[in-house]
Design a protein around this motif. Structure first.
Motif, PDB file in Angstrom:
ATOM      1  N   ALA B 165      83.648  57.793  45.019  1.00 42.86           N
ATOM      2  CA  ALA B 165      85.241  59.189  45.629  1.00 42.86           C
ATOM      3  C   ALA B 165      85.201  59.299  46.989  1.00 42.86           C
ATOM      4  N   CYS B 166      84.200  58.733  47.617  1.00 46.12           N
ATOM      5  CA  CYS B 166      84.561  59.214  49.087  1.00 46.12           C
ATOM      6  C   CYS B 166      85.252  57.768  50.203  1.00 46.12           C
ATOM      7  N   ARG B 167      85.540  56.771  49.788  1.00 48.41           N
ATOM      8  CA  ARG B 167      85.568  55.593  50.055  1.00 48.41           C
ATOM      9  C   ARG B 167      84.795  55.299  50.650  1.00 48.41           C
ATOM     10  N   PRO B 168      83.879  54.502  50.446  1.00 47.02           N
ATOM     11  CA  PRO B 168      82.459  54.614  51.367  1.00 47.02           C
ATOM     12  C   PRO B 168      82.940  52.648  51.768  1.00 47.02           C
ATOM     13  N   ALA B 169      82.249  52.400  52.910  1.00 49.74           N
ATOM     14  CA  ALA B 169      82.781  51.201  53.155  1.00 49.74           C
ATOM     15  C   ALA B 169      81.588  49.735  52.772  1.00 49.74           C
ATOM     16  N   LEU B 170      80.903  50.041  52.646  1.00 52.46           N
ATOM     17  CA  LEU B 170      80.157  49.093  51.631  1.00 52.46           C
ATOM     18  C   LEU B 170      79.936  49.761  49.834  1.00 52.46           C
ATOM     19  N   LEU B 171      79.992  49.080  49.463  1.00 46.94           N
ATOM     20  CA  LEU B 171      79.380  49.029  48.332  1.00 46.94           C
ATOM     21  C   LEU B 171      78.227  48.968  47.973  1.00 46.94           C
ATOM     22  N   ILE B 172      76.956  49.096  46.886  1.00 49.25           N
ATOM     23  CA  ILE B 172      76.160  48.803  46.663  1.00 49.25           C
ATOM     24  C   ILE B 172      75.957  48.731  45.591  1.00 49.25           C
ATOM     25  N   ALA B 173      76.503  47.022  44.292  1.00 55.97           N
ATOM     26  CA  ALA B 173      76.036  47.256  43.248  1.00 55.97           C
ATOM     27  C   ALA B 173      74.983  46.602  42.382  1.00 55.97           C
ATOM     28  N   ASP B 174      73.859  47.155  41.946  1.00 58.56           N
ATOM     29  CA  ASP B 174      72.485  46.797  41.809  1.00 58.56           C
ATOM     30  C   ASP B 174      72.611  46.483  40.433  1.00 58.56           C
ATOM     31  N   GLU B 175      73.334  44.714  39.381  1.00 63.92           N
ATOM     32  CA  GLU B 175      73.414  44.350  37.724  1.00 63.92           C
ATOM     33  C   GLU B 175      73.443  45.681  37.568  1.00 63.92           C
ATOM     34  N   PRO B 176      74.923  45.952  38.285  1.00 64.53           N
ATOM     35  CA  PRO B 176      75.850  47.527  37.084  1.00 64.53           C
ATOM     36  C   PRO B 176      75.933  46.762  35.279  1.00 64.53           C
ATOM     37  N   THR B 177      76.153  45.549  35.012  1.00 67.26           N
ATOM     38  CA  THR B 177      76.961  45.648  34.137  1.00 67.26           C
ATOM     39  C   THR B 177      75.487  44.963  32.945  1.00 67.26           C
ATOM     40  N   THR B 178      74.876  44.913  33.432  1.00 67.58           N
ATOM     41  CA  THR B 178      73.367  44.161  32.962  1.00 67.58           C
ATOM     42  C   THR B 178      73.004  45.185  31.606  1.00 67.58           C
ATOM     43  N   ALA B 179      73.541  46.136  31.492  1.00 67.65           N
ATOM     44  CA  ALA B 179      72.994  46.999  30.406  1.00 67.65           C
ATOM     45  C   ALA B 179      74.217  47.158  29.898  1.00 67.65           C
ATOM     46  N   LEU B 180      75.046  46.389  29.593  1.00 68.40           N
ATOM     47  CA  LEU B 180      76.347  46.688  28.302  1.00 68.40           C
ATOM     48  C   LEU B 180      76.577  45.589  27.594  1.00 68.40           C
ATOM     49  N   ASP B 181      77.288  45.323  26.864  1.00 73.05           N
ATOM     50  CA  ASP B 181      77.423  44.118  26.287  1.00 73.05           C
ATOM     51  C   ASP B 181      78.763  43.128  26.574  1.00 73.05           C
ATOM     52  N   VAL B 182      79.200  42.534  26.396  1.00 74.97           N
ATOM     53  CA  VAL B 182      79.682  41.027  26.837  1.00 74.97           C
ATOM     54  C   VAL B 182      81.114  41.419  27.077  1.00 74.97           C
ATOM     55  N   THR B 183      81.661  42.006  26.000  1.00 74.93           N
ATOM     56  CA  THR B 183      82.840  42.283  26.684  1.00 74.93           C
ATOM     57  C   THR B 183      83.254  43.531  27.333  1.00 74.93           C
ATOM     58  N   VAL B 184      82.551  44.696  27.877  1.00 75.62           N
ATOM     59  CA  VAL B 184      82.562  45.345  28.429  1.00 75.62           C
ATOM     60  C   VAL B 184      82.255  45.039  29.347  1.00 75.62           C
ATOM     61  N   GLN B 185      81.215  44.198  29.717  1.00 75.44           N
ATOM     62  CA  GLN B 185      80.985  43.377  31.421  1.00 75.44           C
ATOM     63  C   GLN B 185      82.197  42.868  31.424  1.00 75.44           C
ATOM     64  N   ALA B 186      82.826  42.491  31.430  1.00 78.64           N
ATOM     65  CA  ALA B 186      83.630  41.607  31.003  1.00 78.64           C
ATOM     66  C   ALA B 186      84.902  42.432  31.877  1.00 78.64           C
ATOM     67  N   GLU B 187      85.775  43.427  31.598  1.00 76.04           N
ATOM     68  CA  GLU B 187      86.192  44.615  31.759  1.00 76.04           C
ATOM     69  C   GLU B 187      85.647  45.549  33.527  1.00 76.04           C
ATOM     70  N   VAL B 188      84.512  45.765  32.925  1.00 78.15           N
ATOM     71  CA  VAL B 188      83.801  46.399  34.433  1.00 78.15           C
ATOM     72  C   VAL B 188      83.580  45.496  35.775  1.00 78.15           C
ATOM     73  N   MET B 189      83.048  44.503  35.431  1.00 79.59           N
ATOM     74  CA  MET B 189      83.579  43.315  36.505  1.00 79.59           C
ATOM     75  C   MET B 189      84.933  43.506  37.252  1.00 79.59           C
ATOM     76  N   ALA B 190      86.211  43.067  36.722  1.00 86.05           N
ATOM     77  CA  ALA B 190      87.454  43.490  36.603  1.00 86.05           C
ATOM     78  C   ALA B 190      87.382  44.957  37.232  1.00 86.05           C
ATOM     79  N   LEU B 191      86.936  45.718  36.967  1.00 86.21           N
ATOM     80  CA  LEU B 191      87.829  47.145  37.232  1.00 86.21           C
ATOM     81  C   LEU B 191      86.710  47.087  39.261  1.00 86.21           C
ATOM     82  N   LEU B 192      85.543  46.668  38.951  1.00 88.98           N
ATOM     83  CA  LEU B 192      84.992  46.520  40.253  1.00 88.98           C
ATOM     84  C   LEU B 192      85.810  46.124  41.436  1.00 88.98           C
TER      85      LEU B 192
END
Lengths: 315, 262
Positions: B165-192
């Motif tokens: 939201a605030c356009r940070p200089a650094l984004l820390i993503a801690d296993e952001p897709t681990t809890a998602l199923d595989v197809t959704v994982q790929a979409e979220v990774m692409a978005l990120l």
């Protein structure tokens, strides 16, 4: 990414949510009647509730006297209406005071450093051990009987019970991931309390406060039944006390003030249950279910952990 | 390239046991770094130490510099001013990382209201914009929904929108897709990836899955038992790993991902 799994609920009024379930409707109606009676009695009653009419004593239910009259010929409907004021005032004052005491002590004991928090929790436990009604008796003895004294005692007495529930709830919320998310977004402790902790414990607190309101109605009736509030203060408990002296001769006269106490108590309980569902977005749109286990103010003596174990051997 | 984040000899001790042990690395502005390791390797604790969110009882020593300013041992208030503004985090489990009784739009705009003093109405408008940006369906309506009304992938998109939201200089993503199923994982990774690249946000991506990380980052650190055992550009690490542990992780990734990776 195709699906919003359910339709997000549109902005809906609390009252609309409340009105969806039967407990909500009945609770709102009963409490509404109580408020209406109290307000109307300020400007109008069918008769002067203190007017003694020796020739009108023990009149049965009639159009002229919908609830009948008592042994002094005083109109019972007028007395019940005026008594609603006291009941409502005590209930509201008690709930407000209990909320302030309970939320302050409960939140502080959960978020302060361990040593402070634990000490505060011990103080709360000691205060809980004092029965609310006994506390009220002490306050009346020390400060003189009045609506304010009674409310003060009930508010503090039930506030500390609420504090323990709040402490447990806040401790639960503090361990939730969204609290870390909030902190990681830059939210300060106080802001997190307002925006994340309080909204998440609201449903529990509302149920507790509704129980406290119901308890206050009963406690006020009990205390004035015992003659601990001033004679000048109209009260359902005082009506019941004077009417029960002739219960064998005129049992019917007790019905309406008795129903008034039951109705007010029931109303607050039902309203609380329905409000909980209305406040919690996860529970909205479902029919009212049995409320989860909560430590009731009234029933805490019957806690199985405290109650003596009966039956030593036989199975 | 200017240095954005500089971590030097970072050590986190819990109950006398070091869970992060003398870790040093640098993230340049707009740089993307992956941190790989199995659970218990200290990767998450490293991330939490950077934003000052280590649990009670954890002792942090060493240096963490953001924009040249030292962060370790900072007062809570000045730390809070950075979180969500200069450094933001996306968490592992989107089911629990959102406040269940707050509409998602308000949660997304919370950092804006905190750091920019954005008004209620403006914040609501920006929340809808952010929903649209992270590809949430029907942004107007989604912003008014509660978390339980969204799917896991949608909720993680909300988490990403909130973090960015605030356009940070650094984004820390801690296993952001681990809890998602595989197809959704790929979409979220692409978005990120898309958002980080278009905003020029530096990324610290933490994962146990080396295959997943290699698609998003430039460099990789491999951690084990609180120490960095190997580091280098993605191609080198995946192509010619030196440390036996890295090889082990790669083998594990090959066995489970069925050539999902290039």
């Amino acid at each position: 990414m195709s699906e919003p799994s359910e339709s997000p609920s549109e902005r809906s009024s609390w009252f609309g949510e409340l009105w969806r379930s039967w407990p909500g409707r009945i609770g709102a109606a009963l409490v509404g009647i109580l408020v209406l009676a109290a307000v109307v009695s300020l400007v109008w009653t069918p008769y002067d509730p203190k007017q003694v009419e020796p020739r009108q004593k023990w009149l049965p239910v009639s159009w002229g006297h919908p609830f009948g009259t008592d042994g002094a010929g005083k109109d019972l409907l007028s007395q019940v209406l005026v008594g609603a004021r006291t009941t409502l005032l005590v209930a509201v004052l008690t709930v407000v005071l209990a909320a302030v005491v309970g939320l302050t002590l409960g939140v502080l004991s959960a978020i302060t450093p361990r040593l402070v928090g634990e000490s505060l929790a011990y103080v709360i436990d000691v205060l809980i051990a004092l029965p609310t009604l006994i506390l009220a008796l002490v306050f009346v003895a020390a400060l003189g009987g009045s609506v304010w004294t009674v409310s003060l005692a009930l508010g503090i007495g039930s506030g500390v019970v609420l504090a323990r529930v709040v402490r447990a709830e806040v401790s639960r919320v503090l361990t939730q991931d969204y609290m870390i998310t909030a902190t990681a977004s830059g939210s300060s402790t106080w802001r997190s309390i307002w925006r994340h902790i309080l909204p998440n414990i609201a449903s529990t607190v509302i149920v507790q406060l509704s129980l406290i309101a119901a308890l206050a109605v009963l406690a006020e009736a009990a205390l004035s039944f015992l003659g601990l509030t001033p004679v000048s203060t109209p009260s359902w408990g005082r009506m019941l006390e004077s009417l029960q002296q002739t219960i064998t001769v005129h049992p019917g006269a007790l019905v309406f003030p008795g129903l008034a106490v039951v109705g007010a108590t029931l109303g607050f309980n039902l309203l609380g249950d329905a409000l909980r569902d209305a406040v919690d977005p996860r529970l909205r749109g479902r029919s009212a279910t049995v409320s989860p286990v909560f430590s009731s103010v009234v029933d805490r003596v019957e806690d199985p952990a405290i109650a003596p174990v009966s039956g030593g051997g036989g199975t | 390239m200017t240095t954005l984040l500089e971590v030097e000899d970072l050590t986190v001790t819990i109950g006398g046991r070091p869970v992060v042990d003398g870790v040093s690395f640098v993230v340049v502005e707009g740089g993307r770094l992956g941190v790989i390791g199995e659970s218990g390797s200290g990767k998450t604790m490293t991330a939490l130490a950077i934003v000052g969110l280590t649990p009670d009882g954890a002792e942090v020593t060493g240096r963490v510099r953001l924009d040249g300013e030292d962060l370790v041992g900072r007062a809570d208030r000045s730390y809070a001013a950075l979180r969500g503004e200069r450094v933001a985090m996306v968490f592992q489990d989107p089911r629990t990382a959102l406040n269940p009784v707050m509409r998602v739009g308000r949660q997304i705009s919370e950092p804006l209201r905190l750091h920019r003093g954005t008004g209620r109405r403006e914040a609501a408008r920006l929340a809808v914009e952010l929903c649209e940006r992270v590809g949430l369906p029907d942004p107007e309506r989604t912003a008014r929904a509660y978390p339980h009304q969204l799917s896991g992938g949608q909720r993680q998109r909300v988490g990403i929108a909130m973090a960015l939201a605030c356009r940070p200089a650094l984004l820390i993503a801690d296993e952001p897709t681990t809890a998602l199923d595989v197809t959704v994982q790929a979409e979220v990774m692409a978005l990120l990836r898309e958002l980080v690249v278009s905003d020029g946000t530096a990324l610290l991506f933490i994962s146990h899955d080396i295959a997943l990380v290699s698609g998003v980052v430039d460099d990789v650190l491999v951690m084990r038992d609180g120490r960095i055992v190997e580091r280098g550009p993605v191609a080198t690490i995946t192509g010619a790993p030196e440390h036996p542990y890295t090889r082990q992780l790669l083998d594990a990734a090959r066995r489970t991902s069925y050539g999902r990776r290039s």
